[in-house]
Design a protein around this motif. Structure first.
Motif, short mmCIF file in Angstrom:
data_model
loop_
_atom_site.label_atom_id
_atom_site.label_comp_id
_atom_site.label_asym_id
_atom_site.label_seq_id
_atom_site.Cartn_x
_atom_site.Cartn_y
_atom_site.Cartn_z
N GLY A 196 1.19 -2.70 -5.99
CA GLY A 196 1.39 -2.21 -4.63
C GLY A 196 1.27 -0.70 -4.56
O GLY A 196 0.70 -0.14 -3.61
N ALA A 197 1.78 -0.02 -5.59
CA ALA A 197 1.70 1.44 -5.64
C ALA A 197 0.25 1.90 -5.74
O ALA A 197 -0.18 2.82 -5.03
N ASP A 198 -0.52 1.25 -6.61
CA ASP A 198 -1.95 1.59 -6.74
C ASP A 198 -2.71 1.37 -5.44
O ASP A 198 -3.50 2.20 -4.99
N ARG A 199 -2.44 0.20 -4.83
CA ARG A 199 -3.12 -0.15 -3.58
C ARG A 199 -2.81 0.87 -2.48
O ARG A 199 -3.70 1.31 -1.76
N LEU A 200 -1.54 1.24 -2.38
CA LEU A 200 -1.12 2.17 -1.34
C LEU A 200 -1.78 3.54 -1.54
O LEU A 200 -2.25 4.15 -0.58
N THR A 251 1.79 0.68 6.08
CA THR A 251 0.87 1.70 5.56
C THR A 251 0.44 2.66 6.66
O THR A 251 0.39 3.89 6.45
N ALA A 252 0.13 2.14 7.85
CA ALA A 252 -0.27 3.00 8.97
C ALA A 252 0.86 3.93 9.36
O ALA A 252 0.64 5.12 9.65
N LEU A 253 2.10 3.41 9.36
CA LEU A 253 3.25 4.25 9.70
C LEU A 253 3.44 5.34 8.66
O LEU A 253 3.69 6.50 9.00
N LEU A 254 3.30 4.98 7.39
CA LEU A 254 3.46 5.98 6.32
C LEU A 254 2.43 7.09 6.47
O LEU A 254 2.77 8.28 6.38
#
Length: 369
Positions: A254-258, A230-233
């Motif tokens: 996972g999509a919602d969380r991201l 997530t940090a890299l994205l």
């Protein structure tokens, strides 16, 4: 070769010119004459090869050649998802803008009232997902007795999503004396079996094998721990904040969380997946297409039918379980001659998936150090 050389009539040529299409794609060159000649056809082609035009142009042309006095549906196009249904409906309308033909898109997740009203008034073409079409058939709102051409688009995905029983029921109520066109990115045994049961001496056309990835797509992979993805994205997205990016996730949650996590880090995004309502999915997609939001997070099924001509970048946050899905994902960029980038994040446990992908595409994806 130009469209008129393969027999496309003047009103559709005018629409093609207005839409700024150039010459026919490879699948269109091979498919349009065969469909105009009334042949059943199996087309093996992945997203971005122009397959919608390959069947839409000749079907529109043939319907335009004889008026529909009874105002009954003559063409039925079955697709796996609402997004793809909407996309094909829009393409049919654009290509037929100078023809006196009408079409209706039928899908679930919305009220059926407008769909039923349109059916009563009469349409030439129905573009539908199997589930909602079966509902309307059961209620007696749809008459498919005059269908002249049946199209099964993304047939492999329809089978994967469990629509085979609905498809077989629909096949029982359309005329046996019809033209059948089947398009699929892959040709598993189940598709071959279905084609053998429902088609008459089909022409088979294969374009862009599923193992190929466009040369104009620059591919690269980051080896990174799962918890650091997530940090890299966020870093990648912030560095090029104006670049439209489609991010693929494996799961809905996972999509919602991201999306929520990115929001806390100053990156605005929209999210589409199967748990979202149709209106929410369409609004998110429109925001992305219109450039109001530059990051769209999607699961594979929800992303079917997303057609953005100049999408510059795709990011695989999760590597897909199926290697062929990787090819379909990155094929969303690098379309219509435009360059594209495909970045993949690979954790230690995903390395076997990367190895399978590299074996399929035939080369090692460059590693970002």
């Amino acid at each position: 070769m130009e469209f008129k050389e393969i027999g496309v009539i003047a009103p559709i040529l005018s629409a093609i010119q207005d839409l700024k299409y150039t010459n026919p794609t490879e699948i269109q060159k091979q498919t349009i004459p065969a469909i105009l000649n009334g042949r059943d056809l199996i087309g093996c082609a992945q997203t971005g090869t122009g397959k919608t035009g390959a069947f839409a142009i000749p079907l529109l042309q043939r319907m335009a050649s004889k008026p529909n006095a009874k105002r009954v549906p003559r063409t039925l196009i079955l697709v796996p998802t609402r997004e793809l249904a909407i996309q094909i409906d829009q393409n049919m309308a654009a290509l037929g803008m100078y023809l006196k033909l009408s079409q209706l898109v039928i899908y679930g997740g919305v009220s059926q009232n407008k769909q039923v009203d349109a059916l009563r008034k009469g349409v030439d073409t129905i573009v539908a997902t199997p589930g909602r079409l079966m509902d309307l058939l059961g209620q007696g709102h749809v008459n498919l007795n005059s269908i002249e051409a049946l199209v099964l688009d993304e047939a492999d995905n329809m089978l994967d999503m469990g629509f085979i029983h609905d498809i077989k029921r629909i096949l029982k109520v359309v005329p046996k004396n019809r033209q059948t066109l089947l398009f699929s990115a892959t040709m598993p045994t189940a598709i071959r079996k279905l084609a053998g049961e429902i088609m008459k001496s089909p022409v088979e056309i294969s374009v862009s094998p599923v193992s190929s990835t466009a040369e104009i797509i620059s591919q690269s992979v980051y080896f990174i721990e799962k918890k650091q993805k997530t940090a890299l994205l966020a870093k990648v997205l912030n560095e090029d904040s104006n670049v439209q990016t489609l991010v693929f996730m494996r799961t809905k949650h996972g999509a919602d969380r991201l999306s929520k996590t990115l929001g806390k880090q100053g990156v605005q995004s929209v999210c589409i997946h199967g748990n979202k309502s149709q209106n929410a999915r369409q609004n998110a997609l429109n925001s992305f297409k219109d450039g109001k939001i530059n990051v769209l997070i999607a699961t594979d099924i929800a992303a079917r039918g997303i057609d953005i001509k100049e999408l510059p970048r795709v990011i695989n946050f999760d590597l897909p379980e199926d290697s062929e899905t990787y090819v379909h994902r990155i094929g969303r960029t690098g379309r219509a001659g435009n360059a594209g980038k495909a970045l993949s994040f690979c954790s230690e446990e995903e390395k076997p998936l990367l190895n399978k992908i590299q074996k399929l595409i035939g080369f090692q994806v460059p590693v970002v150090i």
